[in-house]
Design a protein around this motif. Structure first.
Motif, PDB file in Angstrom:
ATOM      1  N   GLN A  92       0.659  -1.197   0.001  1.00 55.73           N
ATOM      2  CA  GLN A  92       0.023  -0.062   0.165  1.00 55.73           C
ATOM      3  C   GLN A  92       0.735   1.368  -0.011  1.00 55.73           C
ATOM      4  O   GLN A  92       1.712   1.348   0.912  1.00 55.73           O
ATOM      5  CB  GLN A  92      -0.735  -0.046   1.361  1.00 55.73           C
ATOM      6  CG  GLN A  92      -1.834  -1.397   1.200  1.00 55.73           C
ATOM      7  CD  GLN A  92      -2.961  -0.650   2.178  1.00 55.73           C
ATOM      8  OE1 GLN A  92      -3.877   0.099   2.170  1.00 55.73           O
ATOM      9  NE2 GLN A  92      -2.868  -1.462   3.256  1.00 55.73           N
ATOM     10  N   ALA A  93       0.643   2.227  -0.859  1.00 56.17           N
ATOM     11  CA  ALA A  93       1.466   3.349  -1.140  1.00 56.17           C
ATOM     12  C   ALA A  93       0.577   4.686  -1.393  1.00 56.17           C
ATOM     13  O   ALA A  93      -0.497   4.359  -1.580  1.00 56.17           O
ATOM     14  CB  ALA A  93       2.371   3.116  -2.079  1.00 56.17           C
ATOM     15  N   ILE A  94       1.278   5.714  -1.092  1.00 54.63           N
ATOM     16  CA  ILE A  94       0.399   6.991  -1.330  1.00 54.63           C
ATOM     17  C   ILE A  94       1.570   7.780  -2.024  1.00 54.63           C
ATOM     18  O   ILE A  94       2.580   7.962  -1.747  1.00 54.63           O
ATOM     19  CB  ILE A  94      -0.459   7.524  -0.444  1.00 54.63           C
ATOM     20  CG1 ILE A  94      -1.111   8.782  -0.581  1.00 54.63           C
ATOM     21  CG2 ILE A  94       0.630   8.157   1.062  1.00 54.63           C
ATOM     22  CD1 ILE A  94      -1.881   9.118   0.337  1.00 54.63           C
ATOM     23  N   VAL A  95       0.965   8.673  -3.056  1.00 52.97           N
ATOM     24  CA  VAL A  95       1.856   9.726  -3.476  1.00 52.97           C
ATOM     25  C   VAL A  95       1.533  11.112  -2.574  1.00 52.97           C
ATOM     26  O   VAL A  95       0.617  11.512  -2.629  1.00 52.97           O
ATOM     27  CB  VAL A  95       1.220  10.084  -5.024  1.00 52.97           C
ATOM     28  CG1 VAL A  95       2.458  11.111  -5.671  1.00 52.97           C
ATOM     29  CG2 VAL A  95       1.401   8.804  -5.916  1.00 52.97           C
ATOM     30  N   SER A  96       2.590  11.578  -1.934  1.00 50.43           N
ATOM     31  CA  SER A  96       2.466  12.595  -0.901  1.00 50.43           C
ATOM     32  C   SER A  96       3.754  13.354  -0.962  1.00 50.43           C
ATOM     33  O   SER A  96       4.664  12.797  -0.846  1.00 50.43           O
ATOM     34  CB  SER A  96       2.019  11.904   0.229  1.00 50.43           C
ATOM     35  OG  SER A  96       1.818  12.904   1.236  1.00 50.43           O
ATOM     36  N   LEU A 155      -4.386  18.178   9.865  1.00 51.50           N
ATOM     37  CA  LEU A 155      -3.894  17.176   9.718  1.00 51.50           C
ATOM     38  C   LEU A 155      -2.550  17.003   9.153  1.00 51.50           C
ATOM     39  O   LEU A 155      -2.193  18.305   8.448  1.00 51.50           O
ATOM     40  CB  LEU A 155      -4.716  16.216   8.705  1.00 51.50           C
ATOM     41  CG  LEU A 155      -6.213  16.011   8.982  1.00 51.50           C
ATOM     42  CD1 LEU A 155      -6.868  15.202   7.727  1.00 51.50           C
ATOM     43  CD2 LEU A 155      -6.256  14.755  10.231  1.00 51.50           C
ATOM     44  N   SER A 156      -1.513  16.224   9.376  1.00 48.24           N
ATOM     45  CA  SER A 156      -0.369  16.328   8.588  1.00 48.24           C
ATOM     46  C   SER A 156      -0.404  15.958   7.270  1.00 48.24           C
ATOM     47  O   SER A 156      -1.511  15.284   6.812  1.00 48.24           O
ATOM     48  CB  SER A 156       0.397  15.261   9.439  1.00 48.24           C
ATOM     49  OG  SER A 156       0.086  14.042   8.953  1.00 48.24           O
ATOM     50  N   ASP A 161      -3.406  13.963   2.766  1.00 44.78           N
ATOM     51  CA  ASP A 161      -3.469  13.253   1.416  1.00 44.78           C
ATOM     52  C   ASP A 161      -4.311  11.943   1.371  1.00 44.78           C
ATOM     53  O   ASP A 161      -4.837  11.708   0.336  1.00 44.78           O
ATOM     54  CB  ASP A 161      -2.063  13.005   0.792  1.00 44.78           C
ATOM     55  CG  ASP A 161      -1.523  14.304   0.427  1.00 44.78           C
ATOM     56  OD1 ASP A 161      -1.984  15.479   0.469  1.00 44.78           O
ATOM     57  OD2 ASP A 161      -0.116  14.570   0.172  1.00 44.78           O
ATOM     58  N   TRP A 162      -3.964  11.073   2.591  1.00 43.94           N
ATOM     59  CA  TRP A 162      -4.720   9.898   2.366  1.00 43.94           C
ATOM     60  C   TRP A 162      -6.215  10.202   2.704  1.00 43.94           C
ATOM     61  O   TRP A 162      -6.922   9.520   1.918  1.00 43.94           O
ATOM     62  CB  TRP A 162      -4.204   9.100   3.518  1.00 43.94           C
ATOM     63  CG  TRP A 162      -4.514   7.666   3.795  1.00 43.94           C
ATOM     64  CD1 TRP A 162      -3.873   6.593   3.196  1.00 43.94           C
ATOM     65  CD2 TRP A 162      -5.664   7.128   4.318  1.00 43.94           C
ATOM     66  NE1 TRP A 162      -4.725   5.490   3.298  1.00 43.94           N
ATOM     67  CE2 TRP A 162      -5.669   5.731   4.178  1.00 43.94           C
ATOM     68  CE3 TRP A 162      -6.861   7.560   5.111  1.00 43.94           C
ATOM     69  CZ2 TRP A 162      -6.533   4.909   4.623  1.00 43.94           C
ATOM     70  CZ3 TRP A 162      -7.685   6.679   5.590  1.00 43.94           C
ATOM     71  CH2 TRP A 162      -7.502   5.300   5.270  1.00 43.94           C
ATOM     72  N   ASN A 304       1.483  -7.120  -6.385  1.00 49.97           N
ATOM     73  CA  ASN A 304       0.127  -6.868  -5.780  1.00 49.97           C
ATOM     74  C   ASN A 304       0.172  -5.587  -5.055  1.00 49.97           C
ATOM     75  O   ASN A 304       0.858  -5.497  -3.937  1.00 49.97           O
ATOM     76  CB  ASN A 304      -0.203  -7.982  -4.815  1.00 49.97           C
ATOM     77  CG  ASN A 304      -1.853  -7.753  -4.281  1.00 49.97           C
ATOM     78  OD1 ASN A 304      -2.590  -7.104  -5.055  1.00 49.97           O
ATOM     79  ND2 ASN A 304      -2.097  -8.413  -3.302  1.00 49.97           N
ATOM     80  N   VAL A 305      -0.207  -4.326  -5.821  1.00 53.49           N
ATOM     81  CA  VAL A 305      -0.136  -3.005  -5.408  1.00 53.49           C
ATOM     82  C   VAL A 305      -1.318  -2.314  -5.327  1.00 53.49           C
ATOM     83  O   VAL A 305      -2.075  -2.507  -5.912  1.00 53.49           O
ATOM     84  CB  VAL A 305       1.015  -2.190  -6.171  1.00 53.49           C
ATOM     85  CG1 VAL A 305       2.068  -3.056  -6.085  1.00 53.49           C
ATOM     86  CG2 VAL A 305       0.598  -2.220  -7.438  1.00 53.49           C
ATOM     87  N   SER A 306      -1.152  -1.362  -4.348  1.00 57.27           N
ATOM     88  CA  SER A 306      -2.434  -0.193  -4.076  1.00 57.27           C
ATOM     89  C   SER A 306      -1.995   0.789  -4.055  1.00 57.27           C
ATOM     90  O   SER A 306      -1.289   1.272  -2.810  1.00 57.27           O
ATOM     91  CB  SER A 306      -3.556  -0.631  -3.056  1.00 57.27           C
ATOM     92  OG  SER A 306      -4.279   0.227  -2.733  1.00 57.27           O
ATOM     93  N   VAL A 307      -1.913   1.755  -5.072  1.00 53.62           N
ATOM     94  CA  VAL A 307      -1.117   3.069  -4.684  1.00 53.62           C
ATOM     95  C   VAL A 307      -1.958   4.279  -4.959  1.00 53.62           C
ATOM     96  O   VAL A 307      -3.217   4.380  -5.987  1.00 53.62           O
ATOM     97  CB  VAL A 307      -0.214   3.487  -5.956  1.00 53.62           C
ATOM     98  CG1 VAL A 307       0.735   4.557  -5.599  1.00 53.62           C
ATOM     99  CG2 VAL A 307       0.796   2.293  -5.988  1.00 53.62           C
ATOM    100  N   MET A 308      -2.142   5.102  -3.959  1.00 56.58           N
ATOM    101  CA  MET A 308      -3.330   6.311  -4.110  1.00 56.58           C
ATOM    102  C   MET A 308      -2.760   7.637  -4.361  1.00 56.58           C
ATOM    103  O   MET A 308      -1.220   7.893  -4.139  1.00 56.58           O
ATOM    104  CB  MET A 308      -3.921   6.273  -2.419  1.00 56.58           C
ATOM    105  CG  MET A 308      -4.717   5.076  -2.213  1.00 56.58           C
ATOM    106  SD  MET A 308      -4.834   4.874  -0.342  1.00 56.58           S
ATOM    107  CE  MET A 308      -5.661   6.365  -0.191  1.00 56.58           C
ATOM    108  N   ALA A 309      -3.310   8.497  -4.904  1.00 58.88           N
ATOM    109  CA  ALA A 309      -2.858   9.871  -5.166  1.00 58.88           C
ATOM    110  C   ALA A 309      -3.943  10.630  -5.089  1.00 58.88           C
ATOM    111  O   ALA A 309      -5.090  10.634  -5.126  1.00 58.88           O
ATOM    112  CB  ALA A 309      -2.289   9.892  -6.373  1.00 58.88           C
ATOM    113  N   PRO A 310      -3.702  11.995  -4.135  1.00 63.51           N
ATOM    114  CA  PRO A 310      -4.887  12.976  -3.828  1.00 63.51           C
ATOM    115  C   PRO A 310      -5.287  13.710  -5.193  1.00 63.51           C
ATOM    116  O   PRO A 310      -4.783  13.580  -6.141  1.00 63.51           O
ATOM    117  CB  PRO A 310      -4.185  13.851  -2.814  1.00 63.51           C
ATOM    118  CG  PRO A 310      -2.582  13.692  -3.097  1.00 63.51           C
ATOM    119  CD  PRO A 310      -2.403  12.524  -3.584  1.00 63.51           C
TER     120      PRO A 310
END
Ligand SMILES: Cc1cc2nc3c(=O)[nH]c(=O)nc-3n(C[C@H](O)[C@H](O)[C@H](O)COP(=O)(O)OP(=O)(O)OC[C@H]3O[C@@H](n4cnc5c(N)ncnc54)[C@H](O)[C@@H]3O)c2cc1C
Length: 442
Positions: A92-96, A155-156, A161-162, A304-310
């Motif tokens: 699990q990842a996020i672009v931040s 929020l931080s 972003d999450w 197996n990835v899950s990448v989020m971005a705001p």
């Protein structure tokens, strides 16, 4: 006028889950129906399409035991479900802050806690989320957009972003146009639990697709004459009956009609007498669900990835659907498709560019999707009300007009905007129609 001598107990316009469920329920009550559907298939905004050896859901996908109506149907027909994304080894990842951050369990927990804060008004606004009304709203949450509500939280940056990305995924439309109360409602329906809401939103799918579920329901609608590729142009009420005029020149008359169309397309059918002003205005304004979902085949095994971005990003979520050395399929979501550097679903280079911030170096080979927003029979994705629409339009959207009843996920009581809501509305409409006919009003 070929078929004007056909007189079922009810005529149903629209063969999505709402219309088909109503047809089955009326059949089970001994009532005959003609169901007219413009597409060459049932299912509407759910669409299981075979592609590259997979049954891919181009529309509605995820179901959950917390959604009582769809889950009862799954049990009734003994259908198999499976997790998506697969939980094993999910990265699990996020672009931040301009980089990709792999999220630890602790970081996910921080996001969940912040989202709990975001959704907290759901405790007072929706104290009884399965009921028709909602609680007092002295703070005016119903008039607040997700964007405005997000701005009120301290929020931080990464946690923010999450939470923002989760809003993008719930709205699948611009956050300044989506009502914050839509997220509160999902949270309330999930037992006021963010973890449960996340599971309801994106954890479990049907192995053989929603196609198998709607097919099972339709098969049991034995007294329904289901007509595909049969668009409706006009619905008139006169002389104690409803007359549904079809594009092929035929007319179907019945004592009652059930309109099971998406709210955004109501105005594409002519009604005589016209529908209420609220229904017409709602259809003109539309709901805020105007995003894009597509499948993307990429070279090699991306794991197996899950990448989020705001919201600033063109894509807000990319998640593995299948992966292997021979190539991988991702599901990609965009809340603001106008940000996509893509000319259409064949623009592989545009999708590749959009994916780079989430999955650098990934090489796109093919895109497979459906443009729901420009599909004249949907004109949008799932229904997410704009600020104010909850109070302004919801009660009227399901209000009977003369001999016309209304159903659809877009005006359901509990899991509105979900498959579950469509089914719930089909149950209710069939019950109401049966009562109406039983009272001798037919
Ligand atoms: C991309 C996407 C992803 C989604 N993901 C999920 C999810 O994961 N889980 C979930 O629960 N829900 C999801 N949804 C929402 C869910 O699919 C819908 O809310 C639900 O299926 C709507 O059912 P309905 O019967 O109310 O409307 P629809 O399915 O829209 O059915 C209405 C029918 O009316 C027909 N029609 C329109 N105009 C005419 C006309 N003039 N004459 C005759 N027929 C006409 C249409 O063709 C359509 O078949 C998603 C939706 C989309 C678009």
């Amino acid at each position: 006028m070929g078929n004007s001598n056909i007189h079922p107990d009810a005529v149903i316009v629209g063969g999505g889950f709402a219309g088909v469920t109503a047809a089955r329920e009326l059949s089970l009550r001994g009532r005959s129906t003609v169901l007219v559907e413009a597409r060459d298939r049932l299912g509407g905004r759910t669409y299981t399409a075979d592609h590259d050896g997979h049954a891919m859901e181009l529309g509605g996908t995820w179901v959950h035991p917390a959604q009582p109506n769809v889950w009862a149907e799954i049990n009734r027909y003994g259908l198999e479900t499976e997790p998506l994304p697969a939980p094993e080894g999910l990265r699990q990842a996020i672009v931040s802050g301009g980089r990709i951050v792999d999220l630890s369990d602790d970081e996910v927990a921080q996001g969940v806690a912040a989202l709990d804060q975001f959704c907290a008004p759901g405790k007072t606004l929706f104290p009884e989320p399965y009921g028709e009304t909602w609680g007092p709203d002295p703070q005016g949450y119903g008039d607040r957009s997700m964007r405005e509500h997000l701005e009120t939280l301290q929020l931080s940056p990464q946690v923010r972003d999450w939470v923002e990305t989760m809003c993008c995924l719930v709205a699948l439309g611009p956050l300044d146009q989506a009502a914050a109360s839509e997220f509160f409602r999902t949270y309330a329906l999930s037992g006021w639990s963010v973890e449960q809401a996340m599971a309801a939103l994106t954890a479990t799918k049907l192995v053989k697709g929603t196609r198998e579920l709607i097919g099972s329901i339709a098969e049991q609608a034995r007294l329904a004459d289901i007509r595909l590729s049969t668009p409706v142009l006009r619905v008139a009420q006169a002389d104690g009956e409803v007359r549904v005029e079809l594009a092929n020149g035929d007319t179907i008359s019945a004592p009652v009609g059930l309109i099971a169309l998406p709210m955004n397309v109501l105005n594409s059918v002519e009604f005589d007498p016209p529908l209420s002003e609220i229904k017409r205005t709602a259809s003109t304004e539309r709901h805020a669900g105007a995003g894009m979902k597509s499948y993307v085949r990429v070279k090699g095994d991306i794991g197996n990835v899950s990448v989020m971005a705001p919201e600033a990003h063109a894509l807000n979520w990319a998640v593995t659907y299948r992966h292997g050395a021979e190539g991988s399929w991702l599901v990609a979501f965009a809340a603001n498709p106008d940000k996509l550097p893509m000319a259409g679903f064949d623009d592989v280079a545009g999708m590749q560019e959009a994916l780079q911030p989430l999955l650098p170096g990934v090489e796109v080979e093919e895109i497979f999707g459906w443009d729901w927003v420009n599909d004249p029979l949907a004109l949008g994705t799932w229904c997410i009300y704009r600020p104010g629409q909850l109070a302004q339009i919801l009660p009227d959207l399901r209000t009977t007009e003369g001999r016309l009843f209304f159903a659809g996920a877009d005006s359901a009581i509990a899991w509105r905007s979900f498959i579950d809501g469509a089914i719930e509305s089909g149950y209710r409409a069939a019950r109401d129609i049966d009562e109406y006919l039983g009272a001798g009003k037919g």
